[in-house]
Design a protein around this motif. Structure first.
Motif, PDB file in Angstrom:
ATOM      1  N   ILE A   1       0.881  -0.864  -0.344  1.00 14.53           N
ATOM      2  CA  ILE A   1      -0.317  -0.252   0.393  1.00 14.53           C
ATOM      3  C   ILE A   1       0.766   1.120  -0.236  1.00 14.53           C
ATOM      4  O   ILE A   1       0.709   2.027  -0.800  1.00 14.53           O
ATOM      5  N   LEU A   2       1.595   1.451   1.103  1.00 14.73           N
ATOM      6  CA  LEU A   2       3.053   2.684   1.070  1.00 14.73           C
ATOM      7  C   LEU A   2       3.735   2.634   0.068  1.00 14.73           C
ATOM      8  O   LEU A   2       4.218   3.774  -0.826  1.00 14.73           O
ATOM      9  N   GLU A   3       4.369   1.468  -0.292  1.00 16.16           N
ATOM     10  CA  GLU A   3       5.298   1.607  -1.494  1.00 16.16           C
ATOM     11  C   GLU A   3       4.142   2.297  -2.969  1.00 16.16           C
ATOM     12  O   GLU A   3       4.852   3.160  -3.790  1.00 16.16           O
ATOM     13  N   ALA A   4       3.115   1.694  -3.369  1.00 17.16           N
ATOM     14  CA  ALA A   4       1.964   2.004  -4.312  1.00 17.16           C
ATOM     15  C   ALA A   4       1.652   4.011  -3.876  1.00 17.16           C
ATOM     16  O   ALA A   4       1.765   4.197  -4.876  1.00 17.16           O
ATOM     17  N   ASN A   5       1.581   4.109  -3.356  1.00 18.11           N
ATOM     18  CA  ASN A   5       1.438   5.705  -2.859  1.00 18.11           C
ATOM     19  C   ASN A   5       2.737   6.108  -3.134  1.00 18.11           C
ATOM     20  O   ASN A   5       2.227   7.224  -3.959  1.00 18.11           O
ATOM     21  N   ALA A   6       3.719   5.472  -2.227  1.00 16.66           N
ATOM     22  CA  ALA A   6       5.146   6.912  -2.712  1.00 16.66           C
ATOM     23  C   ALA A   6       5.431   6.566  -4.005  1.00 16.66           C
ATOM     24  O   ALA A   6       5.950   7.646  -4.873  1.00 16.66           O
ATOM     25  N   VAL A   7       5.310   5.588  -5.317  1.00 14.63           N
ATOM     26  CA  VAL A   7       5.078   5.654  -6.309  1.00 14.63           C
ATOM     27  C   VAL A   7       4.106   6.449  -7.364  1.00 14.63           C
ATOM     28  O   VAL A   7       4.676   6.946  -8.262  1.00 14.63           O
ATOM     29  N   GLY A   8       3.004   6.352  -7.127  1.00 16.51           N
ATOM     30  CA  GLY A   8       2.285   6.835  -7.278  1.00 16.51           C
ATOM     31  C   GLY A   8       1.271   6.321  -8.180  1.00 16.51           C
ATOM     32  O   GLY A   8       0.406   6.511  -8.726  1.00 16.51           O
ATOM     33  N   ARG A   9       0.803   5.013  -8.059  1.00 15.04           N
ATOM     34  CA  ARG A   9      -0.205   3.713  -8.477  1.00 15.04           C
ATOM     35  C   ARG A   9      -1.298   4.326  -7.582  1.00 15.04           C
ATOM     36  O   ARG A   9      -1.870   3.423  -6.430  1.00 15.04           O
ATOM     37  N   VAL A  10      -2.491   3.283  -7.634  1.00 17.37           N
ATOM     38  CA  VAL A  10      -3.826   3.417  -7.608  1.00 17.37           C
ATOM     39  C   VAL A  10      -4.217   1.772  -6.444  1.00 17.37           C
ATOM     40  O   VAL A  10      -3.470   0.970  -7.630  1.00 17.37           O
ATOM     41  N   VAL A  11      -4.376   2.212  -5.269  1.00 22.81           N
ATOM     42  CA  VAL A  11      -4.225   0.705  -4.375  1.00 22.81           C
ATOM     43  C   VAL A  11      -6.050   0.610  -4.526  1.00 22.81           C
ATOM     44  O   VAL A  11      -6.599   1.448  -4.411  1.00 22.81           O
ATOM     45  N   ILE A  44     -12.602  -2.877  -8.607  1.00 23.91           N
ATOM     46  CA  ILE A  44     -11.287  -2.274 -10.003  1.00 23.91           C
ATOM     47  C   ILE A  44     -11.944  -2.106 -10.609  1.00 23.91           C
ATOM     48  O   ILE A  44     -10.750  -1.130 -11.223  1.00 23.91           O
ATOM     49  N   LEU A  45     -13.064  -1.948 -10.880  1.00 25.87           N
ATOM     50  CA  LEU A  45     -14.085  -1.833 -12.435  1.00 25.87           C
ATOM     51  C   LEU A  45     -14.081  -0.167 -12.204  1.00 25.87           C
ATOM     52  O   LEU A  45     -13.767   0.395 -12.506  1.00 25.87           O
ATOM     53  N   LEU A  46     -14.324   0.093 -10.676  1.00 24.65           N
ATOM     54  CA  LEU A  46     -14.197   1.082 -10.531  1.00 24.65           C
ATOM     55  C   LEU A  46     -13.238   2.285 -10.738  1.00 24.65           C
ATOM     56  O   LEU A  46     -13.557   3.403 -11.148  1.00 24.65           O
ATOM     57  N   LEU A  47     -11.889   1.656  -9.729  1.00 28.11           N
ATOM     58  CA  LEU A  47     -10.615   2.177 -11.032  1.00 28.11           C
ATOM     59  C   LEU A  47     -10.033   2.524 -11.548  1.00 28.11           C
ATOM     60  O   LEU A  47      -9.352   3.539 -12.209  1.00 28.11           O
ATOM     61  N   ILE A  48     -10.734   1.349 -12.843  1.00 31.91           N
ATOM     62  CA  ILE A  48     -10.540   2.032 -14.030  1.00 31.91           C
ATOM     63  C   ILE A  48     -11.204   2.639 -14.340  1.00 31.91           C
ATOM     64  O   ILE A  48     -10.864   3.361 -15.875  1.00 31.91           O
ATOM     65  N   GLN A  49     -12.775   2.701 -14.145  1.00 35.08           N
ATOM     66  CA  GLN A  49     -13.462   3.606 -14.882  1.00 35.08           C
ATOM     67  C   GLN A  49     -13.589   5.417 -14.811  1.00 35.08           C
ATOM     68  O   GLN A  49     -13.886   6.234 -15.034  1.00 35.08           O
ATOM     69  N   ASN A  50     -13.549   5.806 -13.650  1.00 32.31           N
ATOM     70  CA  ASN A  50     -13.549   6.624 -13.041  1.00 32.31           C
ATOM     71  C   ASN A  50     -12.409   7.376 -12.772  1.00 32.31           C
ATOM     72  O   ASN A  50     -11.757   7.164 -11.877  1.00 32.31           O
ATOM     73  N   ASP A  51     -11.827   8.679 -13.732  1.00 32.74           N
ATOM     74  CA  ASP A  51     -10.695   8.745 -13.569  1.00 32.74           C
ATOM     75  C   ASP A  51     -10.401   9.555 -12.369  1.00 32.74           C
ATOM     76  O   ASP A  51      -9.750  10.099 -11.892  1.00 32.74           O
ATOM     77  N   ALA A  52     -11.679  10.279 -12.109  1.00 30.75           N
ATOM     78  CA  ALA A  52     -11.687  11.815 -10.969  1.00 30.75           C
ATOM     79  C   ALA A  52     -11.062  10.910  -9.737  1.00 30.75           C
ATOM     80  O   ALA A  52     -10.478  11.525  -8.960  1.00 30.75           O
ATOM     81  N   TYR A  53     -11.951  10.167  -9.201  1.00 34.50           N
ATOM     82  CA  TYR A  53     -11.447   8.939  -7.919  1.00 34.50           C
ATOM     83  C   TYR A  53     -10.311   8.734  -8.016  1.00 34.50           C
ATOM     84  O   TYR A  53      -9.913   8.776  -7.472  1.00 34.50           O
ATOM     85  N   ARG A  54     -10.103   8.205  -8.911  1.00 32.39           N
ATOM     86  CA  ARG A  54      -8.707   7.337  -8.795  1.00 32.39           C
ATOM     87  C   ARG A  54      -7.968   8.290  -8.940  1.00 32.39           C
ATOM     88  O   ARG A  54      -6.580   8.335  -7.893  1.00 32.39           O
ATOM     89  N   GLN A  55      -7.403   9.337  -9.831  1.00 33.77           N
ATOM     90  CA  GLN A  55      -6.608  10.445  -9.087  1.00 33.77           C
ATOM     91  C   GLN A  55      -6.564  10.872  -7.964  1.00 33.77           C
ATOM     92  O   GLN A  55      -5.804  11.018  -7.213  1.00 33.77           O
ATOM     93  N   SER A  56      -7.391  10.875  -7.139  1.00 31.27           N
ATOM     94  CA  SER A  56      -7.906  11.725  -5.898  1.00 31.27           C
ATOM     95  C   SER A  56      -7.506  10.720  -4.998  1.00 31.27           C
ATOM     96  O   SER A  56      -7.035  11.350  -4.491  1.00 31.27           O
ATOM     97  N   LEU A  57      -7.568   9.309  -5.002  1.00 23.59           N
ATOM     98  CA  LEU A  57      -7.023   8.332  -4.538  1.00 23.59           C
ATOM     99  C   LEU A  57      -5.151   7.800  -4.759  1.00 23.59           C
ATOM    100  O   LEU A  57      -4.432   8.380  -3.116  1.00 23.59           O
ATOM    101  N   ILE A  58      -4.711   8.219  -5.724  1.00 27.13           N
ATOM    102  CA  ILE A  58      -3.306   8.832  -6.327  1.00 27.13           C
ATOM    103  C   ILE A  58      -2.516  10.099  -5.321  1.00 27.13           C
ATOM    104  O   ILE A  58      -1.455   9.999  -4.772  1.00 27.13           O
ATOM    105  N   ASP A  59      -3.495  11.066  -5.538  1.00 25.80           N
ATOM    106  CA  ASP A  59      -2.981  12.176  -4.688  1.00 25.80           C
ATOM    107  C   ASP A  59      -3.312  11.924  -2.789  1.00 25.80           C
ATOM    108  O   ASP A  59      -2.275  11.787  -2.715  1.00 25.80           O
ATOM    109  N   ALA A  60      -4.311  11.430  -2.625  1.00 28.72           N
ATOM    110  CA  ALA A  60      -4.611  11.513  -0.936  1.00 28.72           C
ATOM    111  C   ALA A  60      -3.020  10.359  -0.802  1.00 28.72           C
ATOM    112  O   ALA A  60      -2.687   9.992   0.123  1.00 28.72           O
TER     113      ALA A  60
END
Length: 345
Positions: free
Chosen positions: A248-258, A289-305
């Motif tokens: 989780i943290l490693e993905a957060n640091a690299v900038g990948r959604v989890v 998984i489908l939500l993360l694929i399809q919802n660009d805004a939500y996915r980016q909000s998680l990456i930023d967080a």
């Protein structure tokens, strides 16, 4: 002051070695501390190999000994006033609940006696501390929580999300990693699943039966693992059991959604920086998984967080907490746990 980090025998595993390798490099920068590594010579299989390892440790020399995990029984051969023991999880007890002899052996030599003997016991999450209290009883009250820090080699690498055919990265293939449900959840989704770790015959069959496009890697270097993070789109960590949840943290640091489990400690580690699901619900995993694929805004909000969340778990923070413990142990004959809790947490 010389700190000796104790590791299981070479080739037994990688995760603990990578984690404490990063910590060691950070602690080594302290002007008053030198560090060294001690690897046990024998794989801990059977009483004879354990006795040989204990005999080997009796001649070891250092100001402070820090058992980095797994080989908890090493505390039985080390000076109690100079020993720090880190416990990552209680998976050995969890797995052997229905095997009384094995359970009793691990309970006694991997948990109860080492916890009693070590001057300081640290755990990597509140969840692990709570489990220790449940399994071992009041002796585990001495355990203090020092959360893992992620390796600073994991740095932010923004990338374009491959929406038409995303790459999912799964670190670890042990039973608690929940691969069967993950595989079932992505059936029919256009994606590639990257699996890091050995695959059983049954998992391989499931992958083929559900026509999953996948790649499998084992024995990767740290550099190669980081490259997988950088080239993936989604990191999956829908485990049914974890002591912490480093992906989780490693993905957060690299900038990948989890996508991760809503169970502890994953829920606490992820905070608001991952999509949490019920790991026993295949439909929930699939929908996530489908939500993360399809919802660009939500996915980016998680990456930023995630970028903000990663800063809560840097290796520098973990190193400062361990250095405080080392300094207290080196300065007194024996250390009471409560003052360390007040200073470290």
């Amino acid at each position: 002051m010389i700190i000796a980090y104790l590791f299981r025998s070479l080739g037994t595993g990688h995760s603990i070695e990578e984690l404490f390798g990063s910590l060691q490099r950070k602690v080594d920068r302290h002007p008053d501390i030198q560090t060294t590594r001690i690897y046990l010579p024998y794989v801990s299989r059977g009483w004879q190999s354990i006795k040989r390892n204990l005999r080997f440790l009796r001649s070891a020399s250092a100001t402070i000994f820090h058992i980095t995990g797994d080989i908890h029984y090493a505390a039985l051969a080390l000076p109690e006033s100079k020993t720090v023991l880190t416990i990552h999880d209680c998976i050995l007890l969890e797995r052997n609940r229905n095997r009384p002899l094995r359970y009793t052996f691990f309970w006694l030599f991997w948990y109860y006696l080492p916890i009693r003997r070590a001057a300081v016991v640290t755990v990597i999450s509140e969840k692990t501390r709570h489990e220790l209290m449940q399994y071992v009883g009041p002796v585990a009250k001495k355990a203090i929580v020092i959360a893992n820090g992620y390796d600073p080699a994991f740095v932010y690498r923004p990338a374009t999300f491959q929406k038409n055919h995303p790459v999912l990265l799964q670190l670890g293939t042990a039973p608690h990693k929940n691969l069967s449900r993950l595989i079932a959840a992505i059936e029919g989704i256009a994606c590639t699943l990257i699996l890091v770790g050995p695959l059983t015959d049954s998992i391989t069959r499931e992958l083929h039966q559900r026509r999953i496009t996948y790649k499998n890697y084992v024995d990767l270097s740290r550099v190669e693992i980081i490259q997988l993070y950088e080239t993936c789109d989604i990191v999956t960590c829908v485990s049914t059991y974890e002591g912490f949840g480093m992906p989780i943290l490693e993905a957060n640091a690299v900038g990948r959604v989890v996508i991760t489990s809503y169970l502890e400690p994953m829920r606490t580690v992820a905070s608001d920086a991952a999509h949490c699901v019920n790991p026993t619900d295949v439909t929930a995993i699939r929908q996530g998984i489908l939500l993360l694929i399809q919802n660009d805004a939500y996915r980016q909000s998680l990456i930023d967080a995630g970028r903000r969340n990663a800063q809560r778990y840097t290796m520098a923070v973990a190193a400062l907490r361990y250095e405080a413990i080392y300094q207290q142990l080196a300065g007194v004959q024996f250390v009471e746990v409560q003052p360390i809790v007040e200073q470290v947490l």
